[in-house]
Structures are given as structure tokens and as C-alpha cells.
Design a protein around this motif. Structure first.
Motif, PDB file in Angstrom:
ATOM      1  N   GLY A   1      -4.031  -1.236  11.918  1.00 49.46           N
ATOM      2  CA  GLY A   1      -3.241  -1.431  10.721  1.00 49.46           C
ATOM      3  C   GLY A   1      -2.240  -0.336  10.429  1.00 49.46           C
ATOM      4  N   ILE A   2      -2.019   0.583  11.375  1.00 53.22           N
ATOM      5  CA  ILE A   2      -1.055   1.665  11.169  1.00 53.22           C
ATOM      6  C   ILE A   2      -0.128   1.768  12.370  1.00 53.22           C
ATOM      7  N   ASP A   3       0.995   2.450  12.174  1.00 53.80           N
ATOM      8  CA  ASP A   3       1.926   2.730  13.260  1.00 53.80           C
ATOM      9  C   ASP A   3       1.628   4.103  13.854  1.00 53.80           C
ATOM     10  N   LEU A   4       1.679   4.187  15.173  1.00 53.22           N
ATOM     11  CA  LEU A   4       1.541   5.458  15.871  1.00 53.22           C
ATOM     12  C   LEU A   4       2.805   5.684  16.701  1.00 53.22           C
ATOM     13  N   ALA A   5       3.410   6.841  16.527  1.00 56.45           N
ATOM     14  CA  ALA A   5       4.598   7.209  17.288  1.00 56.45           C
ATOM     15  C   ALA A   5       4.180   7.999  18.519  1.00 56.45           C
ATOM     16  N   TYR A   6       4.752   7.665  19.659  1.00 57.34           N
ATOM     17  CA  TYR A   6       4.362   8.338  20.906  1.00 57.34           C
ATOM     18  C   TYR A   6       5.555   8.410  21.842  1.00 57.34           C
ATOM     19  N   ASP A   7       5.427   9.253  22.847  1.00 55.85           N
ATOM     20  CA  ASP A   7       6.337   9.249  23.985  1.00 55.85           C
ATOM     21  C   ASP A   7       5.553   9.664  25.216  1.00 55.85           C
ATOM     22  N   SER A   8       6.194   9.590  26.378  1.00 59.48           N
ATOM     23  CA  SER A   8       5.457   9.883  27.608  1.00 59.48           C
ATOM     24  C   SER A   8       6.365  10.508  28.645  1.00 59.48           C
ATOM     25  N   PHE A   9       5.731  11.109  29.642  1.00 61.30           N
ATOM     26  CA  PHE A   9       6.406  11.787  30.741  1.00 61.30           C
ATOM     27  C   PHE A   9       5.747  11.346  32.034  1.00 61.30           C
ATOM     28  N   GLY A  10       6.520  11.325  33.120  1.00 56.86           N
ATOM     29  CA  GLY A  10       5.968  10.949  34.408  1.00 56.86           C
ATOM     30  C   GLY A  10       6.096   9.464  34.683  1.00 56.86           C
ATOM     31  N   GLN A  11       5.564   9.060  35.817  1.00 58.94           N
ATOM     32  CA  GLN A  11       5.659   7.671  36.242  1.00 58.94           C
ATOM     33  C   GLN A  11       4.730   6.781  35.418  1.00 58.94           C
ATOM     34  N   ALA A  12       5.218   5.616  35.038  1.00 58.58           N
ATOM     35  CA  ALA A  12       4.442   4.719  34.182  1.00 58.58           C
ATOM     36  C   ALA A  12       3.162   4.229  34.855  1.00 58.58           C
ATOM     37  N   ASP A  13       3.146   4.187  36.190  1.00 57.89           N
ATOM     38  CA  ASP A  13       1.962   3.692  36.888  1.00 57.89           C
ATOM     39  C   ASP A  13       1.030   4.812  37.342  1.00 57.89           C
ATOM     40  N   ALA A  14       1.308   6.057  36.928  1.00 60.85           N
ATOM     41  CA  ALA A  14       0.448   7.182  37.315  1.00 60.85           C
ATOM     42  C   ALA A  14      -0.781   7.227  36.416  1.00 60.85           C
ATOM     43  N   GLN A  15      -1.805   7.946  36.858  1.00 54.57           N
ATOM     44  CA  GLN A  15      -3.021   8.066  36.068  1.00 54.57           C
ATOM     45  C   GLN A  15      -2.690   8.759  34.737  1.00 54.57           C
ATOM     46  N   PRO A  16      -3.160   8.217  33.601  1.00 57.61           N
ATOM     47  CA  PRO A  16      -2.725   8.726  32.306  1.00 57.61           C
ATOM     48  C   PRO A  16      -3.536   9.926  31.796  1.00 57.61           C
ATOM     49  N   ILE A  17      -2.817  10.831  31.155  1.00 62.59           N
ATOM     50  CA  ILE A  17      -3.413  11.908  30.374  1.00 62.59           C
ATOM     51  C   ILE A  17      -2.937  11.736  28.941  1.00 62.59           C
ATOM     52  N   LEU A  18      -3.868  11.657  27.997  1.00 61.69           N
ATOM     53  CA  LEU A  18      -3.548  11.519  26.585  1.00 61.69           C
ATOM     54  C   LEU A  18      -3.736  12.871  25.894  1.00 61.69           C
ATOM     55  N   LEU A  19      -2.681  13.362  25.256  1.00 61.29           N
ATOM     56  CA  LEU A  19      -2.707  14.652  24.567  1.00 61.29           C
ATOM     57  C   LEU A  19      -2.828  14.413  23.064  1.00 61.29           C
TER      58      LEU A  19
ATOM     59  N   ALA B   1       4.232  16.811  36.662  1.00 62.33           N
ATOM     60  CA  ALA B   1       4.574  17.227  38.028  1.00 62.33           C
ATOM     61  C   ALA B   1       3.363  17.171  38.953  1.00 62.33           C
ATOM     62  N   ARG B   2       2.172  17.113  38.363  1.00 61.27           N
ATOM     63  CA  ARG B   2       0.945  17.018  39.159  1.00 61.27           C
ATOM     64  C   ARG B   2       0.530  15.567  39.398  1.00 61.27           C
ATOM     65  N   GLY B   3       1.407  14.635  39.029  1.00 64.77           N
ATOM     66  CA  GLY B   3       1.174  13.235  39.360  1.00 64.77           C
ATOM     67  C   GLY B   3       0.562  12.401  38.257  1.00 64.77           C
ATOM     68  N   TYR B   4       0.739  12.809  36.991  1.00 63.33           N
ATOM     69  CA  TYR B   4       0.149  12.076  35.872  1.00 63.33           C
ATOM     70  C   TYR B   4       1.221  11.467  34.975  1.00 63.33           C
ATOM     71  N   ARG B   5       0.828  10.412  34.283  1.00 62.34           N
ATOM     72  CA  ARG B   5       1.617   9.910  33.153  1.00 62.34           C
ATOM     73  C   ARG B   5       1.076  10.608  31.909  1.00 62.34           C
ATOM     74  N   VAL B   6       1.881  11.417  31.271  1.00 60.94           N
ATOM     75  CA  VAL B   6       1.444  12.248  30.154  1.00 60.94           C
ATOM     76  C   VAL B   6       1.928  11.610  28.853  1.00 60.94           C
ATOM     77  N   ILE B   7       0.988  11.283  27.983  1.00 59.54           N
ATOM     78  CA  ILE B   7       1.294  10.600  26.719  1.00 59.54           C
ATOM     79  C   ILE B   7       0.919  11.518  25.570  1.00 59.54           C
ATOM     80  N   ARG B   8       1.842  11.756  24.679  1.00 57.86           N
ATOM     81  CA  ARG B   8       1.556  12.523  23.469  1.00 57.86           C
ATOM     82  C   ARG B   8       1.921  11.651  22.270  1.00 57.86           C
TER      83      ARG B   8
END
Length: 299
Positions: free
Chosen positions: A8-26, A47-54
């Protein structure tokens, strides 16, 4: 910046790296926005091969703010806790953990490596204990377990954190002086403090969304969550606990307690680090997060 809706709420996010890489959530800390995970740090992980999401937690940045809720009465909050009663708060850290899970759902991510700092570390811990099938690995940075027997924050640092800041729109110089003084107090002595970089960061946060009431509501969420050690004992994801040897808000014993509570957790105490993550430590911390993520892959 992208918005997703969950719980029921909005969350703002962005990401770095390839979209199909293994994700890291910060996950960010108390009253701070996703930009505290700076772009250079995110790129260090990508740069270590992850999709980084904050993302911005609820009540910060571009995510939903709970301004319709009355301001938190810290005196009443403390009195209720002292009396053994559960204070009435708008939400808890469990709700914030559910937000993070909802973000993963919105991004069609089944499992992610989860990294949290300070309050964000507590949220990450809850994710790993309550949603074990969604967390590949856990990294808890400068955080704690809620154990009431642990040492408290340095009184002067706590007083500075709780003291209301001047309104940045009416007194920008006073606001910056307040913010810089606190940031210097909680920083470690291992690296020079960069006044200019911190000034830019807090002014960017103000420009994105200034809501001191949101910080108060997050304090309430932390206050009612309680001791998490029993649940942390059930965590099965490979876990890394990073803590600064000079942390004045969560003394090193808090990191030690976190690592002791989670089976097979690795504890990394960094000399000269306080309650901050300066650029000089980006590579060391990113390498440790990567190493923990690789434990998940091999385990």
C-alpha cells in the motif's frame, strides 16, 4: 529513480549493474536515504558481477511518507517501554522488512543478497530470519540485536542525534553545522573526515525530501521491535557482521552480539571505523560482501 508499489505504499529505488545479474539489496539506516549508499560504493559491488539495488525506506526520500501520523512523543515512548507496555507506533521494523520483500516481489526477484547498515542492518536481520527463502546471504553493518544488556550509545553522541536540527530552509548554515558536527562525532579516526562530501550529501537529501518527523517514526519502529536474538538463531543464510571498532552509537559489543546470535556468522571488526562507511573502506567492505555472497553459492 523508479517507483514500485507494495504494502500500500510507494518505494523509490534505483539499480546498478546488469539486470540479469545476481541481486544485492542495500538497506539504508535511520532517517537516511538510499543515496547514503553512494554511487561509487554501488559501482564497486556492480563491478563484481552483481545487480545492486538501493531504495528509500518508507518515510524517507522518494518513498511514501507517513506525515498523516502525529509526531512521535519520545517521552511517552520511553515511559511506555519502561512500564513494559508496547507503545502505539505507526509501523515497526517488521513492516519495513515486508516493504523490502515487496520490492523484491515487484522486481520479480526470488532471492537476493541483503546488506543493511545500522537500522537497515536490523531490517536485513529480520528479512533473513522471517523470510529465509528470500535471502541468499546477509551482511549486517554497524547494527545490533536489540539485546537490552548491551552497552548503550555514547551519551554525547546520542544527545546530538536526538537534538532537533535547525530548519534547512530557514537556516541552512545552522542545519549544516548541526549535521557536520554529528557526522564528525560518529566517524572513525582511521580516515580523514570529508566535510565537503558530507555537505553535498545532506543538501542532496534535503532537496529530495526533508522530513524530520519520518526519522522520529523510524525511531519508534526500532524501539518496539525488541530483542531479536531468538529469531536470529534460526538464520541459515551465510552471514557477515561488519562493525567499526570506534562506533559510538552501537559499540563493538553490539556487532559481537550479532555475530554470536547467528549460527556460523563471520565477524569483521574494522579498526578506525566508526558509525560510517568512508570511501577508503569501500573496496574492503565490497570484497567482504562478495566473499559472503560466494559462500552462499558454494554452500
Amino acid at each position: 529513480m523508479t517507483i514500485t508499489t507494495t504494502n500500500g505504499i510507494d518505494l523509490a529505488y534505483d539499480s546498478f549493474g546488469q539486470a540479469d545479474a545476481q541481486p544485492i539489496l542495500l538497506i539504508a539506516g535511520l532517517g537516511t536515504q538510499r543515496i547514503r549508499w553512494t554511487e561509487p560504493f554501488c559501482q564497486e559491488l556492480a563491478a563484481r558481477g552483481y545487480r545492486v539495488i538501493r531504495f528509500d525506506n518508507r518515510d524517507t526520500g522518494g518513498s511514501t511518507h507517513f506525515r498523516h501520523c502525529p509526531p512521535l512523543d519520545f517521552g511517552a515512548l520511553a515511559a511506555s517501554l519502561m512500564a513494559g507496555k508496547r507503545p502505539d507506533v505507526p509501523y515497526t521494523l517488521h513492516d519495513m522488512a515486508a516493504d523490502a520483500i515487496g520490492l523484491l516481489d515487484g522486481l520479480a526477484i526470488d532471492r537476493a543478497h541483503v546488506v543493511g547498515r545500522s537500522m537497515g542492518g536490523m531490517i536485513a536481520q529480520i528479512m533473513a530470519s522471517e523470510y529465509p527463502d528470500r535471502v541468499l546471504s546477509l551482511t549486517s553493518i554497524m547494527s545490533s540485536t536489540g539485546n537490552p544488556a548491551l552497552p548503550q550509545a555514547a551519551p554525547d553522541a546520542m544527545a546530538m542525534m536526538m537534538r532537533p536540527a535547525p530548519d534547512p530552509f530557514a537556516d541552512e548554515a545552522g542545519f549544516l553545522s548541526h549535521s557536520l558536527a554529528f557526522a564528525r562525532r560518529i566517524a572513525g579516526t582511521g580516515q580523514p573526515f570529508d566535510d565537503a562530501a558530507h555537505r553535498r550529501l545532506v543538501l542532496e537529501e534535503v532537496a529530495r525530501a526533508y522530513d524530520p518527523g519520518g526519522t522520529g517514526r523510524q525511531v519508534g519502529a526500532m524501539a518496539v521491535t525488541g530483542d531479536r536474538r531468538a529469531r536470529l538463531a534460526t538464520v541459515t543464510a551465510p552471514t557477515l557482521v561488519i562493525h567499526g571498532a570506534e562506533d559510538p552509537l552501537f559499540p563493538p559489543a553490539c556487532g559481537q552480539d550479532t555475530a554470536a546470535a547467528i549460527p556460523n556468522a563471520e565477524l569483521m571488526v574494522i579498526d578506525g571505523m566508526g558509525h560510517d562507511l568512508p570511501p577508503a573502506l569501500y573496496r574492503q567492505v565490497a570484497e567482504a560482501i562478495d566473499r559472503t555472497a560466494r559462500r552462499a553459492a558454494t554452500g
